[in-house]
Design a protein around this motif. Structure first.
Motif, PDB file in Angstrom:
ATOM      1  N   THR A   1       0.806  -1.219   0.000  1.00  0.00           N
ATOM      2  CA  THR A   1       0.000   0.000   0.000  1.00  0.00           C
ATOM      3  C   THR A   1       0.840   1.271   0.000  1.00  0.00           C
ATOM      4  O   THR A   1       0.364   2.325  -0.398  1.00  0.00           O
ATOM      5  N   LYS A   2       2.095   1.173   0.443  1.00  0.00           N
ATOM      6  CA  LYS A   2       2.977   2.336   0.492  1.00  0.00           C
ATOM      7  C   LYS A   2       4.365   1.951  -0.018  1.00  0.00           C
ATOM      8  O   LYS A   2       4.705   0.769  -0.107  1.00  0.00           O
ATOM      9  N   GLN A   3       5.155   2.944  -0.336  1.00  0.00           N
ATOM     10  CA  GLN A   3       6.509   2.687  -0.821  1.00  0.00           C
ATOM     11  C   GLN A   3       7.374   2.128   0.305  1.00  0.00           C
ATOM     12  O   GLN A   3       7.277   2.561   1.461  1.00  0.00           O
ATOM     13  N   ILE A   4       8.205   1.166  -0.033  1.00  0.00           N
ATOM     14  CA  ILE A   4       9.142   0.586   0.930  1.00  0.00           C
ATOM     15  C   ILE A   4      10.445   1.393   0.858  1.00  0.00           C
ATOM     16  O   ILE A   4      11.087   1.462  -0.190  1.00  0.00           O
ATOM     17  N   ILE A   5      10.821   2.003   1.975  1.00  0.00           N
ATOM     18  CA  ILE A   5      11.970   2.899   2.020  1.00  0.00           C
ATOM     19  C   ILE A   5      13.153   2.208   2.688  1.00  0.00           C
ATOM     20  O   ILE A   5      13.028   1.642   3.782  1.00  0.00           O
ATOM     21  N   ALA A   6      14.315   2.272   2.027  1.00  0.00           N
ATOM     22  CA  ALA A   6      15.523   1.650   2.570  1.00  0.00           C
ATOM     23  C   ALA A   6      16.026   2.394   3.793  1.00  0.00           C
ATOM     24  O   ALA A   6      15.919   3.618   3.881  1.00  0.00           O
ATOM     25  N   ARG A   7      16.556   1.663   4.728  1.00  0.00           N
ATOM     26  CA  ARG A   7      17.148   2.230   5.932  1.00  0.00           C
ATOM     27  C   ARG A   7      18.418   3.007   5.570  1.00  0.00           C
ATOM     28  O   ARG A   7      19.203   2.587   4.722  1.00  0.00           O
ATOM     29  N   VAL A   8      18.629   4.116   6.230  1.00  0.00           N
ATOM     30  CA  VAL A   8      19.811   4.936   5.985  1.00  0.00           C
ATOM     31  C   VAL A   8      21.062   4.218   6.515  1.00  0.00           C
ATOM     32  O   VAL A   8      21.018   3.525   7.521  1.00  0.00           O
ATOM     33  N   LYS A   9      22.162   4.374   5.793  1.00  0.00           N
ATOM     34  CA  LYS A   9      23.475   3.868   6.201  1.00  0.00           C
ATOM     35  C   LYS A   9      23.551   2.344   6.244  1.00  0.00           C
ATOM     36  O   LYS A   9      24.258   1.768   7.062  1.00  0.00           O
ATOM     37  N   SER A  10      22.824   1.694   5.384  1.00  0.00           N
ATOM     38  CA  SER A  10      22.967   0.251   5.237  1.00  0.00           C
ATOM     39  C   SER A  10      23.400  -0.022   3.803  1.00  0.00           C
ATOM     40  O   SER A  10      22.655   0.280   2.868  1.00  0.00           O
ATOM     41  N   PRO A  11      24.597  -0.556   3.588  1.00  0.00           N
ATOM     42  CA  PRO A  11      25.146  -0.664   2.228  1.00  0.00           C
ATOM     43  C   PRO A  11      24.401  -1.624   1.317  1.00  0.00           C
ATOM     44  O   PRO A  11      24.511  -1.539   0.102  1.00  0.00           O
ATOM     45  N   TYR A  12      23.651  -2.541   1.870  1.00  0.00           N
ATOM     46  CA  TYR A  12      22.978  -3.539   1.033  1.00  0.00           C
ATOM     47  C   TYR A  12      21.458  -3.475   1.124  1.00  0.00           C
ATOM     48  O   TYR A  12      20.761  -4.349   0.612  1.00  0.00           O
ATOM     49  N   SER A  13      20.914  -2.445   1.772  1.00  0.00           N
ATOM     50  CA  SER A  13      19.468  -2.366   1.986  1.00  0.00           C
ATOM     51  C   SER A  13      18.668  -2.419   0.697  1.00  0.00           C
ATOM     52  O   SER A  13      17.725  -3.199   0.567  1.00  0.00           O
ATOM     53  N   GLN A  14      19.022  -1.574  -0.283  1.00  0.00           N
ATOM     54  CA  GLN A  14      18.198  -1.467  -1.475  1.00  0.00           C
ATOM     55  C   GLN A  14      18.198  -2.748  -2.285  1.00  0.00           C
ATOM     56  O   GLN A  14      17.158  -3.174  -2.805  1.00  0.00           O
ATOM     57  N   ASP A  15      19.352  -3.397  -2.395  1.00  0.00           N
ATOM     58  CA  ASP A  15      19.423  -4.656  -3.138  1.00  0.00           C
ATOM     59  C   ASP A  15      18.581  -5.729  -2.449  1.00  0.00           C
ATOM     60  O   ASP A  15      17.866  -6.505  -3.097  1.00  0.00           O
ATOM     61  N   LEU A  16      18.648  -5.755  -1.120  1.00  0.00           N
ATOM     62  CA  LEU A  16      17.851  -6.715  -0.364  1.00  0.00           C
ATOM     63  C   LEU A  16      16.361  -6.454  -0.565  1.00  0.00           C
ATOM     64  O   LEU A  16      15.574  -7.384  -0.793  1.00  0.00           O
ATOM     65  N   ILE A  17      15.972  -5.188  -0.523  1.00  0.00           N
ATOM     66  CA  ILE A  17      14.568  -4.832  -0.723  1.00  0.00           C
ATOM     67  C   ILE A  17      14.103  -5.205  -2.127  1.00  0.00           C
ATOM     68  O   ILE A  17      13.039  -5.813  -2.302  1.00  0.00           O
ATOM     69  N   ASP A  18      14.879  -4.834  -3.126  1.00  0.00           N
ATOM     70  CA  ASP A  18      14.470  -5.081  -4.513  1.00  0.00           C
ATOM     71  C   ASP A  18      14.228  -6.560  -4.774  1.00  0.00           C
ATOM     72  O   ASP A  18      13.206  -6.950  -5.369  1.00  0.00           O
ATOM     73  N   LYS A  19      15.145  -7.403  -4.327  1.00  0.00           N
ATOM     74  CA  LYS A  19      15.022  -8.837  -4.586  1.00  0.00           C
ATOM     75  C   LYS A  19      13.950  -9.485  -3.713  1.00  0.00           C
ATOM     76  O   LYS A  19      13.169 -10.326  -4.180  1.00  0.00           O
ATOM     77  N   MET A  20      13.880  -9.096  -2.460  1.00  0.00           N
ATOM     78  CA  MET A  20      12.954  -9.756  -1.547  1.00  0.00           C
ATOM     79  C   MET A  20      11.507  -9.310  -1.762  1.00  0.00           C
ATOM     80  O   MET A  20      10.583 -10.105  -1.595  1.00  0.00           O
ATOM     81  N   VAL A  21      11.267  -8.060  -2.127  1.00  0.00           N
ATOM     82  CA  VAL A  21       9.896  -7.629  -2.399  1.00  0.00           C
ATOM     83  C   VAL A  21       9.333  -8.364  -3.615  1.00  0.00           C
ATOM     84  O   VAL A  21       8.176  -8.795  -3.625  1.00  0.00           O
ATOM     85  N   LEU A  22      10.156  -8.527  -4.653  1.00  0.00           N
ATOM     86  CA  LEU A  22       9.715  -9.301  -5.815  1.00  0.00           C
ATOM     87  C   LEU A  22       9.423 -10.740  -5.421  1.00  0.00           C
ATOM     88  O   LEU A  22       8.413 -11.318  -5.840  1.00  0.00           O
ATOM     89  N   LEU A  23      10.297 -11.328  -4.611  1.00  0.00           N
ATOM     90  CA  LEU A  23      10.076 -12.699  -4.154  1.00  0.00           C
ATOM     91  C   LEU A  23       8.775 -12.806  -3.364  1.00  0.00           C
ATOM     92  O   LEU A  23       7.987 -13.733  -3.567  1.00  0.00           O
ATOM     93  N   ILE A  24       8.522 -11.843  -2.481  1.00  0.00           N
ATOM     94  CA  ILE A  24       7.293 -11.865  -1.680  1.00  0.00           C
ATOM     95  C   ILE A  24       6.064 -11.841  -2.579  1.00  0.00           C
ATOM     96  O   ILE A  24       5.120 -12.620  -2.393  1.00  0.00           O
ATOM     97  N   LYS A  25       6.055 -10.945  -3.553  1.00  0.00           N
ATOM     98  CA  LYS A  25       4.914 -10.852  -4.457  1.00  0.00           C
ATOM     99  C   LYS A  25       4.662 -12.179  -5.176  1.00  0.00           C
ATOM    100  O   LYS A  25       3.514 -12.620  -5.317  1.00  0.00           O
TER     101      LYS A  25
END
Length: 269
Positions: free
Chosen positions: A111-135
């Motif tokens: 329902t809302k955008q998933i925002i990466a945590r600040v100062k985490s070097p791998y947050s966005q990659d983890l989000i991109d792959k895992m959100v697709l997997l969840i769907k």
């Protein structure tokens, strides 16, 4: 049996075709094949209800595992709440028997955008792959539920098999090794699911066989995404860790198991 045509296409007993090259990396990655005794039991019509019920919950648990990873390691607090809200209808149905196939229709969306945590070097990659997997996993959950509904197979919550729990008992309890271990375990679960879909499909009716074959491409990509994430996060080569969990996984698959489920070991008579 799954035969291979001259063009590299797999032919199954249910007249299903798929690209055999898709599974080549899976067979190289997994330390052993599913025992024939498991396939023999899984193909029996009387065992289809337990197989589908367990498959349904496995899809939800796969999605939950990905959700827990990004909540713990990758997103801000508001996004963590958004993820929980996304899962609530599925968890209410699976664990509290609230809702039905109709109330779950159209719920697989953030329902809302998933925002990466600040100062985490791998947050966005983890989000991109895992959100697709969840769907994809939640979509598979709904597809299995549709199959059960069409076949008049009631949904009942069942206990989990020993498989995932036993793998997670061997993780290292300090970071980033804990996260890397969880990702490697995720890779094994996805790869084993993929291998079993392909192995079981020829022994089922055509509709169900085609459904399992349709899952192969996404499951194969999921295992590769987990491994890629694990290696990108680790500061050292993860080959030894992959082999370590591979030995544990093989022991679970090849040893006697009184509890027949989708990821269980050799059935005990």
């Amino acid at each position: 049996m799954v035969g291979i045509a001259m063009n590299g296409t797999a032919m199954t007993g249910a007249a299903i075709k798929f690209d055999a090259n898709l599974l080549a990396p899976i067979y190289q990655f997994l330390p052993c094949a599913t025992p024939d005794a498991w396939v023999e039991k899984a193909r029996q019509p009387e065992n289809l209800p337990i197989l589908l019920r367990d498959h349904l919950l496995c899809e939800l648990k796969a999605a939950q595992s990905a959700m827990f990873l990004i909540r713990k390691y990758a997103v801000d607090p508001e996004s963590a709440d958004t993820l929980l809200a996304w899962f609530r209808p599925y968890e209410d149905f699976a664990y509290k028997k609230i809702g039905d196939i109709n109330s779950l229709k159209g719920k697989n969306q953030v329902t809302k955008q998933i925002i990466a945590r600040v100062k985490s070097p791998y947050s966005q990659d983890l989000i991109d792959k895992m959100v697709l997997l969840i769907k994809e996993e939640l979509h598979h959950f709904y597809q299995v539920l549709e199959i059960m509904d069409a076949r008049k197979i009631s949904y009942d919550n069942i206990s989990a098999s020993r498989y995932a729990k036993s793998l997670f008992q061997h993780i290292t309890h300090h970071e980033p090794h804990t996260l890397v271990d969880k990702l490697i375990i995720g890779a094994y679960i996805e790869a084993r699911s993929c291998e079993r879909f392909a192995k079981l499909a020829p022994h089922l009716d055509e509709d169900l066989g085609k459904f399992y074959i349709s899952l192969l491409r996404s499951e194969a990509r999921h295992y590769q995404d987990y491994l890629a994430l694990a290696q990108s996060i680790s500061q050292e080569d993860i080959t030894a860790k992959i082999n370590y969990f591979g030995q544990i996984e093989a022991a679970l698959i090849q040893s006697p198991d009184h509890d027949f489920k989708f990821h269980s070991g050799v059935p005990v008579a």
